[in-house]
Design a protein around this motif. Sequence first.
Motif, PDB file in Angstrom:
ATOM      1  N   ASN A  27       1.093  -1.231   0.105  1.00 23.61           N
ATOM      2  CA  ASN A  27       0.014   0.132  -0.043  1.00 23.61           C
ATOM      3  C   ASN A  27       1.017   1.280  -0.021  1.00 23.61           C
ATOM      4  OD1 ASN A  27      -2.489  -1.684   0.148  1.00 23.61           O
ATOM      5  ND2 ASN A  27      -2.293  -1.729   2.467  1.00 23.61           N
ATOM      6  N   LEU A  28       0.551   2.181  -0.751  1.00 21.14           N
ATOM      7  CA  LEU A  28       1.353   3.669  -0.757  1.00 21.14           C
ATOM      8  C   LEU A  28       2.720   3.202  -0.900  1.00 21.14           C
ATOM      9  CD1 LEU A  28      -0.347   5.015   2.070  1.00 21.14           C
ATOM     10  CD2 LEU A  28      -1.090   5.403  -0.063  1.00 21.14           C
ATOM     11  N   PRO A  29       3.066   2.765  -2.065  1.00 22.82           N
ATOM     12  CA  PRO A  29       4.585   2.429  -2.252  1.00 22.82           C
ATOM     13  C   PRO A  29       5.433   3.387  -2.265  1.00 22.82           C
ATOM     14  CG  PRO A  29       3.233   1.866  -4.277  1.00 22.82           C
ATOM     15  CD  PRO A  29       2.274   2.067  -3.331  1.00 22.82           C
ATOM     16  N   SER A  30       5.034   4.689  -2.563  1.00 26.96           N
ATOM     17  CA  SER A  30       5.778   5.823  -2.836  1.00 26.96           C
ATOM     18  C   SER A  30       5.621   6.607  -1.561  1.00 26.96           C
ATOM     19  CB  SER A  30       5.686   6.561  -4.168  1.00 26.96           C
ATOM     20  OG  SER A  30       5.684   5.838  -5.356  1.00 26.96           O
ATOM     21  N   PHE A  31       5.141   6.419  -0.885  1.00 24.26           N
ATOM     22  CA  PHE A  31       4.546   7.584   0.290  1.00 24.26           C
ATOM     23  C   PHE A  31       5.885   8.116   0.882  1.00 24.26           C
ATOM     24  CE2 PHE A  31       3.816   8.799   4.432  1.00 24.26           C
ATOM     25  CZ  PHE A  31       2.377   9.496   4.408  1.00 24.26           C
ATOM     26  N   ASP A  32       6.762   7.190   1.191  1.00 26.43           N
ATOM     27  CA  ASP A  32       8.147   7.790   1.946  1.00 26.43           C
ATOM     28  C   ASP A  32       9.309   8.437   0.899  1.00 26.43           C
ATOM     29  OD1 ASP A  32       7.258   6.906   4.446  1.00 26.43           O
ATOM     30  OD2 ASP A  32       7.914   4.909   3.747  1.00 26.43           O
ATOM     31  N   LYS A  33       8.968   8.507  -0.326  1.00 21.64           N
ATOM     32  CA  LYS A  33       9.828   9.182  -1.445  1.00 21.64           C
ATOM     33  C   LYS A  33       9.895  10.679  -1.200  1.00 21.64           C
ATOM     34  CE  LYS A  33       9.947   5.061  -4.354  1.00 21.64           C
ATOM     35  NZ  LYS A  33       9.707   4.807  -5.815  1.00 21.64           N
ATOM     36  N   PRO A  34       8.724  11.536  -1.136  1.00 22.60           N
ATOM     37  CA  PRO A  34       8.928  12.849  -1.009  1.00 22.60           C
ATOM     38  C   PRO A  34       9.377  13.561   0.024  1.00 22.60           C
ATOM     39  CG  PRO A  34       6.641  12.125  -1.388  1.00 22.60           C
ATOM     40  CD  PRO A  34       7.393  11.115  -1.253  1.00 22.60           C
ATOM     41  N   LEU A  35      10.238  14.645  -0.058  1.00 27.84           N
ATOM     42  CA  LEU A  35      11.123  15.381   1.058  1.00 27.84           C
ATOM     43  C   LEU A  35      10.096  15.736   2.068  1.00 27.84           C
ATOM     44  CD1 LEU A  35      13.925  16.428   1.680  1.00 27.84           C
ATOM     45  CD2 LEU A  35      13.136  18.345   0.721  1.00 27.84           C
ATOM     46  N   PHE A  36       8.888  16.200   1.880  1.00 31.17           N
ATOM     47  CA  PHE A  36       8.046  16.866   2.942  1.00 31.17           C
ATOM     48  C   PHE A  36       6.543  16.133   2.728  1.00 31.17           C
ATOM     49  CE2 PHE A  36       5.027  20.046   4.452  1.00 31.17           C
ATOM     50  CZ  PHE A  36       5.617  20.112   5.774  1.00 31.17           C
ATOM     51  N   HIS A  37       6.043  15.674   3.899  1.00 31.29           N
ATOM     52  CA  HIS A  37       4.530  15.507   4.062  1.00 31.29           C
ATOM     53  C   HIS A  37       3.939  15.980   5.075  1.00 31.29           C
ATOM     54  CE1 HIS A  37       5.957  11.922   6.203  1.00 31.29           C
ATOM     55  NE2 HIS A  37       4.749  11.964   6.747  1.00 31.29           N
ATOM     56  N   TYR A  38       2.611  15.972   5.198  1.00 34.47           N
ATOM     57  CA  TYR A  38       2.104  16.416   6.489  1.00 34.47           C
ATOM     58  C   TYR A  38       0.734  15.822   6.749  1.00 34.47           C
ATOM     59  CZ  TYR A  38      -1.149  18.269   2.903  1.00 34.47           C
ATOM     60  OH  TYR A  38      -2.221  18.144   1.776  1.00 34.47           O
ATOM     61  N   GLY A  39       0.109  15.914   8.103  1.00 34.05           N
ATOM     62  CA  GLY A  39      -0.689  15.241   8.560  1.00 34.05           C
ATOM     63  C   GLY A  39      -1.383  15.817   9.886  1.00 34.05           C
ATOM     64  N   PHE A  40      -2.044  14.991  10.611  1.00 34.30           N
ATOM     65  CA  PHE A  40      -2.715  15.415  11.976  1.00 34.30           C
ATOM     66  C   PHE A  40      -2.766  14.440  12.962  1.00 34.30           C
ATOM     67  CE2 PHE A  40      -6.396  13.845   9.677  1.00 34.30           C
ATOM     68  CZ  PHE A  40      -7.058  13.454  10.423  1.00 34.30           C
ATOM     69  N   TYR A  41      -2.977  14.492  14.039  1.00 30.00           N
ATOM     70  CA  TYR A  41      -3.139  13.759  14.981  1.00 30.00           C
ATOM     71  C   TYR A  41      -4.084  13.767  16.130  1.00 30.00           C
ATOM     72  CZ  TYR A  41      -0.280  16.640  18.087  1.00 30.00           C
ATOM     73  OH  TYR A  41       0.271  17.774  18.779  1.00 30.00           O
ATOM     74  N   LEU A  42      -4.658  12.869  16.748  1.00 25.80           N
ATOM     75  CA  LEU A  42      -5.578  12.966  17.794  1.00 25.80           C
ATOM     76  C   LEU A  42      -5.119  12.074  18.788  1.00 25.80           C
ATOM     77  CD1 LEU A  42      -8.980  12.448  15.782  1.00 25.80           C
ATOM     78  CD2 LEU A  42      -7.884  14.611  16.439  1.00 25.80           C
ATOM     79  N   GLY A  43      -5.382  12.287  20.000  1.00 20.47           N
ATOM     80  CA  GLY A  43      -5.034  11.315  21.059  1.00 20.47           C
ATOM     81  C   GLY A  43      -5.358  11.687  22.581  1.00 20.47           C
ATOM     82  N   MET A  44      -4.883  11.022  23.412  1.00 19.93           N
ATOM     83  CA  MET A  44      -5.210  11.180  24.847  1.00 19.93           C
ATOM     84  C   MET A  44      -3.912  11.269  25.688  1.00 19.93           C
ATOM     85  SD  MET A  44      -8.148   8.257  25.520  1.00 19.93           S
ATOM     86  CE  MET A  44      -7.151   6.987  25.593  1.00 19.93           C
ATOM     87  N   ASN A  45      -3.977  11.819  26.794  1.00 18.43           N
ATOM     88  CA  ASN A  45      -2.973  11.975  27.617  1.00 18.43           C
ATOM     89  C   ASN A  45      -3.265  11.689  29.277  1.00 18.43           C
ATOM     90  OD1 ASN A  45      -3.171  14.734  29.104  1.00 18.43           O
ATOM     91  ND2 ASN A  45      -3.463  15.279  26.952  1.00 18.43           N
TER      92      ASN A  45
END
Length: 234
Positions: A27-45
């Motif tokens: 899945n997503l074989p080229s995902f790690d090739k770009p120099l920059f990528h972005y996203g978001f996170y949710l969580g608990m602490n």
Amino acid sequence: MLRKFIVFIILCSSTYKTLGQREKVLNLPSFDKPLFHYGFYLGMNTNGYKVSYKPSFVDNPQVEVQPSVGFNVGLIGDLRLHNNLNLRFEPGLMSNTKTLIFKHMPEVNENRRTREVGTTFLHLPLILKASTNRINNIRPYVLGGIAYDYNFSSNQNNSDDNFAGNFRTKTSNITYELGIGIDLYLNYFKFSPSIRGVFAISNEIIYDNSPNSPWTDPIDFLGTRGVFLNLAFE
């Protein structure tokens, strides 16, 4: 809670490793090739305080800290430095509440004995993420970094102290965090659960106006210490 988080990561890792040994479609074989990528996170602490006492109080701890579960939400900017090393900036908001019980005070007066410290802070960590080579659709990693925290609920500039019912902490603090996690490459995005420990470097306490305050005089150092569960979507 920490044990549950660790079990969760181990189960995810074991399950996906077993499936990954059979599954040959990436899945997503080229995902790690770009120099920059972005996203978001949710969580608990679950955040409490580490409390250290002045020498005359070391043998008689004065403060019990009762943490509660809070939430995290934020953004991710990821810069690839190497095939196995990434630099990440993860600005976010975190909120939780701690209850401080001053055990040396009489139980009959809860207004003096207990302080509830609610915190909402801007968390600005700069993190290095070191990953293994990808194993089909999984990729374990470790991470570590340093963060600046701005506490919106600090009461630092409030002239009223514990004698008026206000436990004060500093607005600006420095912490570091360490963690482990696993990247799971799904059909349309990468899902990355991680467990992180956060530890204060700077002393967060604001001492009361009276040098003999029963609330703050025994304390030599007070700093955030807690555990995060982050669920990242990239």
